[in-house]
Design a protein around this motif. Sequence first.
Motif, mmCIF file in Angstrom:
data_model
loop_
_atom_site.group_PDB
_atom_site.id
_atom_site.type_symbol
_atom_site.label_atom_id
_atom_site.label_comp_id
_atom_site.label_asym_id
_atom_site.label_seq_id
_atom_site.Cartn_x
_atom_site.Cartn_y
_atom_site.Cartn_z
ATOM 1 N N ASP A 217 0.795 -1.223 0.000
ATOM 2 C CA ASP A 217 0.000 0.000 0.000
ATOM 3 C C ASP A 217 0.824 1.267 0.000
ATOM 4 O OD1 ASP A 217 -2.314 -1.435 -0.061
ATOM 5 O OD2 ASP A 217 -2.591 -1.415 2.111
ATOM 6 N N ALA A 218 1.933 1.270 0.756
ATOM 7 C CA ALA A 218 2.675 2.514 0.918
ATOM 8 C C ALA A 218 4.161 2.227 0.967
ATOM 9 C CB ALA A 218 2.238 3.233 2.211
ATOM 10 N N ALA A 219 4.947 3.224 0.577
ATOM 11 C CA ALA A 219 6.404 3.110 0.610
ATOM 12 C C ALA A 219 6.952 3.817 1.839
ATOM 13 C CB ALA A 219 7.004 3.721 -0.656
ATOM 14 N N ARG A 220 7.976 3.222 2.453
ATOM 15 C CA ARG A 220 8.631 3.852 3.591
ATOM 16 C C ARG A 220 9.395 5.073 3.120
ATOM 17 N NH1 ARG A 220 11.401 -0.347 7.728
ATOM 18 N NH2 ARG A 220 12.025 1.650 8.599
ATOM 19 N N ALA A 221 9.563 6.019 4.019
ATOM 20 C CA ALA A 221 10.263 7.253 3.661
ATOM 21 C C ALA A 221 11.606 7.373 4.367
ATOM 22 C CB ALA A 221 9.393 8.456 4.008
ATOM 23 N N ASP A 222 12.195 6.245 4.801
ATOM 24 C CA ASP A 222 13.433 6.323 5.578
ATOM 25 C C ASP A 222 14.383 5.167 5.252
ATOM 26 O OD1 ASP A 222 11.645 4.473 6.589
ATOM 27 O OD2 ASP A 222 11.988 4.995 8.670
ATOM 28 N N PRO A 223 15.169 5.263 4.162
ATOM 29 C CA PRO A 223 15.154 6.277 3.118
ATOM 30 C C PRO A 223 14.000 6.046 2.150
ATOM 31 C CG PRO A 223 16.772 4.600 2.608
ATOM 32 C CD PRO A 223 16.215 4.258 3.964
ATOM 33 N N PRO A 224 13.715 7.016 1.276
ATOM 34 C CA PRO A 224 12.551 6.899 0.404
ATOM 35 C C PRO A 224 12.708 5.779 -0.615
ATOM 36 C CG PRO A 224 13.879 8.794 -0.196
ATOM 37 C CD PRO A 224 14.437 8.282 1.091
ATOM 38 N N ALA A 225 11.605 5.149 -0.939
ATOM 39 C CA ALA A 225 11.586 4.105 -1.964
ATOM 40 C C ALA A 225 10.513 4.442 -2.976
ATOM 41 C CB ALA A 225 11.312 2.747 -1.322
ATOM 42 N N GLN A 226 10.744 4.063 -4.221
ATOM 43 C CA GLN A 226 9.733 4.290 -5.241
ATOM 44 C C GLN A 226 8.557 3.348 -5.070
ATOM 45 O OE1 GLN A 226 12.111 4.050 -8.902
ATOM 46 N NE2 GLN A 226 11.870 6.244 -9.094
ATOM 47 N N ALA A 227 8.822 2.169 -4.510
ATOM 48 C CA ALA A 227 7.736 1.208 -4.305
ATOM 49 C C ALA A 227 8.195 0.156 -3.315
ATOM 50 C CB ALA A 227 7.341 0.540 -5.617
ATOM 51 N N ILE A 228 7.228 -0.405 -2.580
ATOM 52 C CA ILE A 228 7.464 -1.579 -1.752
ATOM 53 C C ILE A 228 6.593 -2.691 -2.303
ATOM 54 C CG2 ILE A 228 7.241 -2.601 0.534
ATOM 55 C CD1 ILE A 228 7.829 0.055 1.768
ATOM 56 N N LEU A 229 7.217 -3.855 -2.489
ATOM 57 C CA LEU A 229 6.519 -4.996 -3.054
ATOM 58 C C LEU A 229 6.835 -6.228 -2.221
ATOM 59 C CD1 LEU A 229 8.188 -3.320 -5.572
ATOM 60 C CD2 LEU A 229 6.438 -4.507 -6.869
ATOM 61 N N THR A 230 6.134 -7.316 -2.512
ATOM 62 C CA THR A 230 6.504 -8.615 -1.977
ATOM 63 C C THR A 230 6.753 -9.565 -3.144
ATOM 64 O OG1 THR A 230 4.195 -9.339 -1.773
ATOM 65 C CG2 THR A 230 5.208 -8.332 0.173
ATOM 66 N N ASP A 231 7.719 -10.464 -2.961
ATOM 67 C CA ASP A 231 8.011 -11.436 -4.007
ATOM 68 C C ASP A 231 7.008 -12.589 -3.944
ATOM 69 O OD1 ASP A 231 8.813 -13.241 -2.019
ATOM 70 O OD2 ASP A 231 10.946 -12.946 -2.365
ATOM 71 N N PRO A 232 7.094 -13.598 -4.798
ATOM 72 C CA PRO A 232 6.119 -14.694 -4.760
ATOM 73 C C PRO A 232 6.109 -15.495 -3.463
ATOM 74 C CG PRO A 232 7.188 -14.628 -6.898
ATOM 75 C CD PRO A 232 7.927 -13.662 -6.030
ATOM 76 N N GLY A 233 7.155 -15.335 -2.646
ATOM 77 C CA GLY A 233 7.178 -15.991 -1.336
ATOM 78 C C GLY A 233 6.755 -15.080 -0.210
ATOM 79 N N THR A 234 6.181 -13.919 -0.520
ATOM 80 C CA THR A 234 5.705 -12.887 0.417
ATOM 81 C C THR A 234 6.840 -12.186 1.162
ATOM 82 O OG1 THR A 234 5.304 -14.299 2.385
ATOM 83 C CG2 THR A 234 3.520 -14.149 0.729
ATOM 84 N N ASN A 235 8.054 -12.257 0.649
ATOM 85 C CA ASN A 235 9.166 -11.508 1.231
ATOM 86 C C ASN A 235 9.129 -10.070 0.727
ATOM 87 O OD1 ASN A 235 10.660 -13.837 2.510
ATOM 88 N ND2 ASN A 235 10.655 -14.526 0.377
ATOM 89 N N ARG A 236 9.127 -9.127 1.649
ATOM 90 C CA ARG A 236 9.082 -7.711 1.294
ATOM 91 C C ARG A 236 10.388 -7.272 0.643
ATOM 92 N NH1 ARG A 236 10.522 -3.240 4.761
ATOM 93 N NH2 ARG A 236 10.719 -4.751 6.445
ATOM 94 N N PHE A 237 10.301 -6.412 -0.372
ATOM 95 C CA PHE A 237 11.488 -5.765 -0.917
ATOM 96 C C PHE A 237 11.098 -4.399 -1.430
ATOM 97 C CE2 PHE A 237 9.614 -7.822 -4.619
ATOM 98 C CZ PHE A 237 9.883 -6.984 -5.683
ATOM 99 N N ARG A 238 12.100 -3.530 -1.564
ATOM 100 C CA ARG A 238 11.859 -2.159 -1.993
ATOM 101 C C ARG A 238 12.544 -1.900 -3.322
ATOM 102 N NH1 ARG A 238 13.709 1.826 2.569
ATOM 103 N NH2 ARG A 238 15.699 0.927 1.930
ATOM 104 N N LEU A 239 11.901 -1.090 -4.137
ATOM 105 C CA LEU A 239 12.485 -0.591 -5.375
ATOM 106 C C LEU A 239 12.988 0.825 -5.113
ATOM 107 C CD1 LEU A 239 13.113 -0.651 -8.411
ATOM 108 C CD2 LEU A 239 10.746 0.093 -8.815
ATOM 109 N N LEU A 240 14.300 1.022 -5.178
ATOM 110 C CA LEU A 240 14.911 2.328 -4.987
ATOM 111 C C LEU A 240 15.170 2.971 -6.348
ATOM 112 C CD1 LEU A 240 17.564 1.384 -2.269
ATOM 113 C CD2 LEU A 240 15.188 2.087 -1.914
ATOM 114 N N SER A 241 15.256 4.294 -6.356
ATOM 115 C CA SER A 241 15.508 4.984 -7.625
ATOM 116 C C SER A 241 16.987 5.095 -7.922
ATOM 117 C CB SER A 241 14.879 6.376 -7.611
ATOM 118 O OG SER A 241 15.374 7.124 -6.525
ATOM 119 N N THR A 242 17.819 5.256 -6.887
ATOM 120 C CA THR A 242 19.272 5.313 -7.065
ATOM 121 C C THR A 242 19.904 4.558 -5.912
ATOM 122 O OG1 THR A 242 19.592 7.328 -5.748
ATOM 123 C CG2 THR A 242 19.107 7.620 -8.095
ATOM 124 N N PRO A 243 21.168 4.104 -6.053
ATOM 125 C CA PRO A 243 21.808 3.354 -4.965
ATOM 126 C C PRO A 243 21.875 4.104 -3.668
ATOM 127 C CG PRO A 243 23.058 3.131 -6.992
ATOM 128 C CD PRO A 243 21.987 4.170 -7.243
#
Length: 245
Positions: A217-243
């Motif tokens: 539903d929402a992305a954390r802002a510490d540090p900011p992420a473009q998106a938060i998703l879960t993989d097919p095993g329900t493990n959370r991961f974040r998509l960052l815009s830059t390293p």
Amino acid sequence: MTTRLACVVFDAIRPRTVARFWAELLGWQITVDRPESVEVAAPDPDAADVALMFLPTSRPKSGKNRIHLDLVGHSLDHQRVQVDRARALGARPVDIGQGEVPWSVLTDPEGNEFCVLEPREEYVDTGAVAAIVVDTPHPGQLARFWSAAAGWPLTHDESRYAGIRSATGQGPWLEFLRTLVADRECDRLHLDIVAVPAGDPAPEIARLTAAGAVTCDAARADPPAQAILTDPGTNRFRLLSTPGD
């Protein structure tokens, strides 16, 4: 635009304490030290090692993590030295039901499990971290997803475990071990990926969801992420815009 694996993220009550432990144990450096995040990376800027990031949380650890690190042992003497160093820095041995095995299982100062391995030929050139290991009932499925997410080719896919590694042949493996995970913690440790080059994240989010990810539903802002998703095993991961995000 595509994505690559950027870091392993630890949620920690004392981020700086845990970051210092891992930096000293691995011989790495603290490269970012901010109130909202601490980052540890290999000293060689050209190394293929995946960085470690430590984010603050007030939630205490409960249960065994789904993700852990395996540390390389170049020899039996080196393995013993690494275990002794880890314990001197605050690690503790732990019994997770491993029985009599040639590797040593410990926890860091906040109880995150990790292993110090006996010498293994497949890890001679990985650097300090031999593998990032993910427990899952479906190793092949997760390996194929993360091959697409990290941009690393699938190197082995067997019933018990599967793995991927950078096409350069450098840095750690990302391995998936067949394990029951119903009673295990989902996201005390998680993975971050970064978009390269930075840009509109929508195409990459669409590509990842087509591969089996689910957006949160929402992305954390510490540090900011473009998106938060879960993989097919329900493990959370974040998509960052830059390293550096």
